[in-house]
Motif scaffolding. Structure first.
Motif, PDB file in Angstrom:
ATOM      1  N   SER A  69       0.732  -1.128  -0.005  1.00 26.19           N
ATOM      2  CA  SER A  69       0.118  -0.084  -0.197  1.00 26.19           C
ATOM      3  C   SER A  69       0.874   1.144   0.191  1.00 26.19           C
ATOM      4  N   LYS A  70       2.050   1.256   0.688  1.00 22.01           N
ATOM      5  CA  LYS A  70       2.975   2.463   0.872  1.00 22.01           C
ATOM      6  C   LYS A  70       4.165   2.274   0.393  1.00 22.01           C
ATOM      7  N   GLN A  71       4.741   1.157   0.143  1.00 19.79           N
ATOM      8  CA  GLN A  71       6.063   0.893  -0.074  1.00 19.79           C
ATOM      9  C   GLN A  71       6.333   0.609  -1.557  1.00 19.79           C
ATOM     10  N   ALA A 103       4.001   1.609  -4.981  1.00 25.14           N
ATOM     11  CA  ALA A 103       3.045   1.369  -3.746  1.00 25.14           C
ATOM     12  C   ALA A 103       1.459   1.604  -4.569  1.00 25.14           C
ATOM     13  N   ALA A 104       0.616   1.010  -3.880  1.00 24.52           N
ATOM     14  CA  ALA A 104      -0.771   1.030  -4.026  1.00 24.52           C
ATOM     15  C   ALA A 104      -1.207   0.884  -5.578  1.00 24.52           C
ATOM     16  N   ALA A 128       8.302   2.518   4.609  1.00 25.63           N
ATOM     17  CA  ALA A 128       7.181   3.438   4.830  1.00 25.63           C
ATOM     18  C   ALA A 128       6.227   3.130   5.850  1.00 25.63           C
ATOM     19  N   ASP A 131       2.368   0.771   6.180  1.00 25.78           N
ATOM     20  CA  ASP A 131       2.402  -0.099   4.855  1.00 25.78           C
ATOM     21  C   ASP A 131       1.587  -1.232   5.363  1.00 25.78           C
TER      22      ASP A 131
END
Length: 159
Positions: A69-71, A103-104, A128, A131
């Motif tokens: 999601s964030k990395q 990410a995402a 991040a 995550d």
């Protein structure tokens, strides 16, 4: 002032293997049999991003197919010819090739070694906070909580 607690340089292949081959709960951890990771970013005390030197023997996989999601992640193939599997299909990779995963993106990825030779590659990702990881092919999800991965079934039940 120099940081005396971390080396200036190392021979990456001489770095210690991760003590625990996989963070996954069973039955997923045993699917990572043969995979070897050396957390070389940790050796230098890197905190903003991680770097692993990873070896996949024949028939091994890099991970479960996943996306963060964030990395952001990037892989760079040093030797061998793995197959990259994403939502877009299969891509054969060779030494010198690289691939990045935003990410995402929602596009799960995994490397599979379908050859008779080892595959060696670098995997690089940021660290991040907050995550989470989605595993589209498996009843598994993960969240990074206080620096540790917590795994759950997709219905929210913990492993």
């Amino acid at each position: 002032m120099p940081d005396k607690s971390h080396p200036i340089a190392i021979v990456a292949l001489e770095a210690d293997l991760r003590k625990k081959p996989s963070n996954y709960p069973e039955p997923f951890a045993s699917l990572m049999a043969g995979r070897e990771k050396r957390s070389i970013g940790d050796i230098f005390g890197l905190t903003n991003f991680g770097v692993n030197l990873t070896r996949l023997p024949p028939n091994a996989v890099s991970a479960l197919r996943h996306w963060h999601s964030k990395q952001d992640e990037l892989i760079y193939i040093l030797s061998g010819r793995p197959t990259l599997i994403t939502d877009d299909g299969e891509t054969k990779l060779s030494p010198g090739m690289c691939s990045g995963f935003r990410a995402a993106s929602g596009n799960g990825h995994v490397l599979v070694n379908r050859t008779l030779d080892d595959v060696v590659y670098l995997e690089i990702g940021d660290r991040a906070t907050g995550d989470s990881v989605t595993y589209p092919d498996d009843d598994l999800q993960a969240a990074l909580v206080e620096g540790k991965w917590q795994f759950q079934h997709k219905d929210g039940m913990p492993y």
